[in-house]
Write a protein that holds these residues in place. Structure first.
Motif, PDB file in Angstrom:
ATOM      1  N   VAL A 102      -5.776 -15.068  28.473  1.00 62.16           N
ATOM      2  CA  VAL A 102      -6.954 -15.025  27.641  1.00 62.16           C
ATOM      3  C   VAL A 102      -8.083 -14.339  28.641  1.00 62.16           C
ATOM      4  O   VAL A 102      -8.460 -15.224  29.984  1.00 62.16           O
ATOM      5  N   ALA A 107     -10.792 -12.513  24.541  1.00 62.07           N
ATOM      6  CA  ALA A 107     -11.728 -13.170  24.230  1.00 62.07           C
ATOM      7  C   ALA A 107     -12.768 -12.445  22.960  1.00 62.07           C
ATOM      8  O   ALA A 107     -13.008 -12.905  21.813  1.00 62.07           O
ATOM      9  N   ALA A 122     -18.358 -10.631  26.594  1.00 57.91           N
ATOM     10  CA  ALA A 122     -17.925 -11.700  26.865  1.00 57.91           C
ATOM     11  C   ALA A 122     -18.291 -12.303  28.499  1.00 57.91           C
ATOM     12  O   ALA A 122     -18.490 -11.668  29.138  1.00 57.91           O
ATOM     13  N   ARG A 124     -17.247 -15.532  31.281  1.00 58.67           N
ATOM     14  CA  ARG A 124     -16.586 -16.626  31.495  1.00 58.67           C
ATOM     15  C   ARG A 124     -17.453 -17.646  32.162  1.00 58.67           C
ATOM     16  O   ARG A 124     -18.227 -17.510  32.797  1.00 58.67           O
ATOM     17  N   TRP A 143     -14.531 -18.905  27.512  1.00 60.37           N
ATOM     18  CA  TRP A 143     -15.161 -17.318  27.511  1.00 60.37           C
ATOM     19  C   TRP A 143     -16.201 -17.608  26.358  1.00 60.37           C
ATOM     20  O   TRP A 143     -15.790 -17.802  25.205  1.00 60.37           O
ATOM     21  N   TYR A 156     -17.032 -19.317  21.525  1.00 56.57           N
ATOM     22  CA  TYR A 156     -16.426 -20.055  22.695  1.00 56.57           C
ATOM     23  C   TYR A 156     -14.852 -19.850  22.369  1.00 56.57           C
ATOM     24  O   TYR A 156     -14.627 -20.543  21.408  1.00 56.57           O
ATOM     25  N   VAL A 157     -14.210 -19.372  23.185  1.00 58.64           N
ATOM     26  CA  VAL A 157     -12.751 -19.240  23.142  1.00 58.64           C
ATOM     27  C   VAL A 157     -12.153 -19.904  24.399  1.00 58.64           C
ATOM     28  O   VAL A 157     -12.535 -19.887  25.418  1.00 58.64           O
ATOM     29  N   SER A 159      -9.508 -20.927  27.032  1.00 56.86           N
ATOM     30  CA  SER A 159      -8.730 -20.267  28.028  1.00 56.86           C
ATOM     31  C   SER A 159      -7.152 -20.901  27.831  1.00 56.86           C
ATOM     32  O   SER A 159      -6.069 -20.368  28.280  1.00 56.86           O
TER      33      SER A 159
END
Length: 470
Positions: A102, A107, A122, A124, A143, A156-157, A159
């Protein structure tokens, strides 16, 4: 003593009324704009359908497993294995597949597909204002993807899972800075340390209970009904702003006190309402009783779960179940052995649930088709309610089809429902069923509380001003 009572209320009341005004105003905002949360239903809508043409790895059922989930991770189907200790492993459901790390590119792609919007930028991060809660810890680092839309949507992704776990919009962020963030004393710098945040809430709101109590006492002492009235037959000795403060305190003092006390109790001082938890070994045994090692072939699953976004295998209460799109408005429950619609199995569940409460036996089993005072989620009805005769008077709420333990309540948790949910949020069953009336009640009480707070601040600062010029 009476003089100290007046002085304490006057000078401590200036600071407290500032906070009271903030709490009342922000509480009204929260009525209509809750704290951002990506619900399971919203997460399901944004998820991709399972690509059954890529699924060729059999379901990995093993010892120590609580449940098994099949879903898409980007463009690859994956099995999510939840173990007894809460750890979740992810393995590809396609032979030879390698799951990408990821990163920012991943992301952006996942966020764009999830929201159906053009690619954005994106970033982090470990946490921010909208991912500060402990529930996001297993997904850090995150992310944050800002999409190119008019709402300035942030996705929001995670990880760890590679899935979207939070979503906010510009409007939500703006109103929450006026609502949930000040109301809960929730800035990131404080909330990231849960113990420190809890102590601040306790020591900020706790002493102000005394301010409310002294105010009610003084307000009653200064009232003269009947023949002992003040000049011009007045019941109150005050005029102008002070009269408004006195009257609003008499009318809304009790509701202010209950709001402050229940808000203080929300962080459970002394862990009075912690309740009892289901012992981990007993819960794990209960969840694995019906897990089967040999599911029907993938070709059969693809037929019965065509178009599904999630397929979940569980074995709670000895019932092998496949749940298709659990978070949807119309989830489907199948017998995992024959792949036919599953039915309620109350007797089996009642027998298996005895192991969840070691020191008691169920003395009454109810099938609820309507919410009760302690279970108000209409989305999970019907539901079984098992009452036990153990010392803690435990109640279990269990899904009658899958056997899943939805909630455990004991006497302490039910008391918390009264002292917080009922007194602070006015989530009374009758008011919830008459939602416009609940809003009207909260608005009326909040307006009285705002009048009490604003007049208190004004009167207090006028006193300070007179002292400064004296």
């Amino acid at each position: 003593m009476l003089r100290w009572l007046f002085l304490t209320h006057r000078w401590v009341g200036i600071a407290s009324c500032l906070l009271f005004a903030m709490w009342f105003a922000s509480g009204l905002v929260m009525l209509y704009v809750p704290y951002p949360r990506l619900t399971p239903a919203a997460r399901l809508v944004g998820a991709s359908p399972i690509d059954w043409t890529k699924v060729d790895v059999p379901a990995p059922v093993e010892a120590g497993q609580a449940r098994l989930l099949l879903e898409m991770r980007d463009a690859e189907p994956v099995w999510r294995i939840e173990h007894d200790d809460g750890v979740v492993d992810t393995i590809p459901a396609r032979k030879g597949a390698v799951l990408p790390l990821v990163d920012g590119v991943y992301a952006r792609r996942v966020a764009s597909r999830f929201a159906g919007l053009p690619l954005g930028t994106a970033e982090r991060l470990s946490r921010d204002q909208w991912t500060v809660a402990g529930g996001f810890d297993r997904h850090r680092p995150l992310w944050r993807v800002r999409l190119n839309d008019a709402d300035e949507t942030d996705i929001y992704v995670s990880s760890s899972t590679g899935l979207a776990v939070q979503r906010t919009t510009r409007s939500e962020r703006f109103w929450n800075w006026l609502g949930s963030v000040p109301h809960w004393l929730y800035p990131t710098i404080l909330r990231q340390d849960n113990a420190a945040w809890r102590q601040v809430v306790l020591w900020v709101s706790g002493p102000y209970i005394a301010v409310a109590l002294t105010g009610i006492w003084i307000g009653i002492l200064r009232v003269r009904p009947g023949r002992r009235r003040y000049k011009d037959a007045r019941v109150s000795p005050y005029r102008g702003w002070m009269l408004w403060h006195h009257v609003s305190g008499l009318v809304g003092g009790l509701s202010l006190l209950t709001w402050i006390v229940s808000g203080w109790l929300s962080v459970d001082p002394g862990r009075l309402f912690a309740g009892t938890a289901t012992p981990a070994p007993a819960l794990h045994r209960y969840q694995s009783l019906g897990l089967i090692k040999n599911l029907p072939p993938v070709s059969q699953l693809a037929v019965v779960a065509k178009g599904a976004r999630t397929v979940e295998l569980t074995g709670d209460a000895g019932l092998p179940r496949l749940t298709i799109d659990r978070a949807s408005d119309h989830p489907r429950y199948l017998d995992a052995i024959v792949l036919r619609p599953a039915t309620e199995a109350s007797p089996i569940i009642a027998g298996a649930a005895r192991t969840l409460v070691a020191d008691g036996q169920p003395w009454k089993i109810d099938r609820l088709s309507q919410p009760d005072n302690y279970w108000a989620s209409g989305q999970m009805l019907p539901i079984l309610r098992l009452r036990f005769d153990d010392p803690a008077r435990t109640w279990l709420y269990i899904d009658p089809v899958t056997g899943e333990l939805i909630e455990r309540q004991d006497r302490a948790r039910r008391l918390y429902r009264w002292v917080f949910d009922f007194l602070h949020t006015w989530n009374w069953l009758w008011l919830i069923e008459h939602q416009p009336l609940r809003d009207v009640v909260i608005w009326l009480l909040s307006i009285v509380g705002l009048a009490l707070s604003v007049t208190g601040v004004w009167v207090g600062f006028r006193k300070l001003g007179r002292r400064a010029t004296a």
